[in-house]
Design an enzyme around this catalytic site. Structure first.
Site, mmCIF file in Angstrom:
data_model
loop_
_atom_site.group_PDB
_atom_site.id
_atom_site.type_symbol
_atom_site.label_atom_id
_atom_site.label_comp_id
_atom_site.label_asym_id
_atom_site.label_seq_id
_atom_site.Cartn_x
_atom_site.Cartn_y
_atom_site.Cartn_z
ATOM 1 N N LYS A 167 0.826 -1.218 0.000
ATOM 2 C CA LYS A 167 0.000 0.000 0.000
ATOM 3 C C LYS A 167 0.858 1.265 0.000
ATOM 4 O O LYS A 167 0.591 2.190 -0.757
ATOM 5 C CB LYS A 167 -0.915 0.052 1.236
ATOM 6 C CG LYS A 167 -2.021 -0.976 1.243
ATOM 7 C CD LYS A 167 -2.999 -0.715 2.383
ATOM 8 C CE LYS A 167 -2.368 -0.729 3.754
ATOM 9 N NZ LYS A 167 -1.814 -2.049 4.136
ATOM 10 N N ARG A 200 -8.731 1.664 9.653
ATOM 11 C CA ARG A 200 -8.264 0.309 9.924
ATOM 12 C C ARG A 200 -9.231 -0.471 10.787
ATOM 13 O O ARG A 200 -9.044 -1.654 11.030
ATOM 14 C CB ARG A 200 -6.950 0.399 10.691
ATOM 15 C CG ARG A 200 -5.762 0.049 9.853
ATOM 16 C CD ARG A 200 -4.553 0.103 10.753
ATOM 17 N NE ARG A 200 -3.406 -0.451 10.075
ATOM 18 C CZ ARG A 200 -2.212 -0.532 10.631
ATOM 19 N NH1 ARG A 200 -2.043 -0.099 11.869
ATOM 20 N NH2 ARG A 200 -1.209 -1.044 9.973
ATOM 21 N N ARG A 215 11.469 -7.778 4.644
ATOM 22 C CA ARG A 215 11.394 -6.341 4.454
ATOM 23 C C ARG A 215 12.355 -5.591 5.382
ATOM 24 O O ARG A 215 12.480 -5.905 6.560
ATOM 25 C CB ARG A 215 9.963 -5.891 4.736
ATOM 26 C CG ARG A 215 9.639 -4.526 4.226
ATOM 27 C CD ARG A 215 8.173 -4.395 3.982
ATOM 28 N NE ARG A 215 7.421 -4.149 5.205
ATOM 29 C CZ ARG A 215 6.169 -3.670 5.205
ATOM 30 N NH1 ARG A 215 5.556 -3.424 4.077
ATOM 31 N NH2 ARG A 215 5.557 -3.464 6.342
ATOM 32 N N ARG A 247 12.253 -3.291 10.745
ATOM 33 C CA ARG A 247 11.441 -2.647 11.773
ATOM 34 C C ARG A 247 10.969 -3.678 12.784
ATOM 35 O O ARG A 247 10.733 -4.826 12.448
ATOM 36 C CB ARG A 247 10.215 -1.963 11.153
ATOM 37 C CG ARG A 247 10.576 -0.752 10.356
ATOM 38 C CD ARG A 247 9.368 0.036 9.847
ATOM 39 N NE ARG A 247 8.128 -0.690 9.775
ATOM 40 C CZ ARG A 247 7.183 -0.455 8.861
ATOM 41 N NH1 ARG A 247 7.371 0.450 7.927
ATOM 42 N NH2 ARG A 247 6.065 -1.125 8.880
ATOM 43 N N ARG A 267 0.289 -9.065 13.650
ATOM 44 C CA ARG A 267 -0.302 -8.094 12.712
ATOM 45 C C ARG A 267 -1.345 -8.761 11.827
ATOM 46 O O ARG A 267 -2.387 -8.185 11.530
ATOM 47 C CB ARG A 267 0.782 -7.473 11.827
ATOM 48 C CG ARG A 267 1.639 -6.472 12.559
ATOM 49 C CD ARG A 267 2.855 -6.104 11.750
ATOM 50 N NE ARG A 267 2.546 -5.190 10.661
ATOM 51 C CZ ARG A 267 3.420 -4.857 9.707
ATOM 52 N NH1 ARG A 267 4.612 -5.397 9.692
ATOM 53 N NH2 ARG A 267 3.081 -4.002 8.776
#
Ligand SMILES: [Zn+2]
Length: 216
Positions: free
Chosen positions: A13, A85, A124, A157, A168
């Site tokens: 996104k 969200r 990532r 992260r 998540r």
């Protein structure tokens, strides 16, 4: 024009929204980027947010709504990334836009399979200075841990670590999947399969948006 971009963590996104904002001149409102800026600045909101985000949990609705409320009715048009969200946030968005007489033009859902998401998230990394994203498998920095563009530190992260990723996904399924149902019940959701190259996903995205035109 007001566009809501939905999709699970790892759907791309942020990357697509930045590109879309560049090409359309819309304002890109990323609650994730805003919160990370608060964390970096060490504000009260930042400290609170970090305690949730590091575990892969959502920051409470009231904090998010307060942070973004003034920005969502920008008459220049907004591209919402990471908001709403939860259904509570979606209803708050409706109230704000209704009060301003500004409708949502399009809700776009970027879907990716669960296996693919876990694969993407666990590889990532990001530059802490210029925010350039890296993929440690397919697009690693040429010197480990150092940004090719600015020499900053490239890190994974906390919320991309395995335990947080699992959480998540769980939180997304519990709180954000209902947001999709909320918008679907009104019939204004465009579906995009967000697997494939960033270029092909961007093309699908611009096609979905093209049908609503480029005016305010
Ligand atoms: Zn950098």
């Amino acid at each position: 024009m007001r566009i809501v971009l939905l999709g699970p963590p790892g759907a791309g996104k942020g990357t697509q929204a930045r590109r879309l904002a560049d090409s359309t001149g819309m304002k890109h409102l990323s609650t994730g980027d805003m919160l990370r800026a608060e964390v970096a600045a060490g504000t009260e909101l930042g400290l609170l947010a970090k305690s949730f985000m590091d575990k892969g949990d959502y920051v409470p609705d009231s904090n998010i709504i307060a942070m973004i409320q003034q920005l969502i009715a920008d008459p220049a048009g907004v591209l919402l990334d990471g908001f709403p969200r939860t259904v509570v946030q979606a209803k708050a968005l409706d109230d704000s836009l209704e009060a301003a007489g500004l409708p949502i033009d399009k809700v776009i859902n970027m879907s990716v399979s669960n296996d693919e998401l876990v694969r993407r998230l666990s590889s990532r990394a990001i530059c802490t200075e210029c925010q350039t994203p890296y993929n440690l498998v397919s697009d690693a920095p040429s010197t480990e841990g150092i940004c090719d563009k600015c020499g900053g530190d490239v890190i994974v992260r906390n919320d991309d670590r395995p335990q947080a990723i699992m959480n998540r996904m769980k939180v997304f399924n519990e709180l954000t999947v209902p947001v999709l149902s909320y918008y679907k019940s009104r019939g204004d959701v465009a579906e995009i399969i967000a697997t494939g190259s960033p270029d092909s996903v961007f093309e699908a995205l611009t096609q979905a948006i093209g049908s609503v035109g480029h005016s305010n």
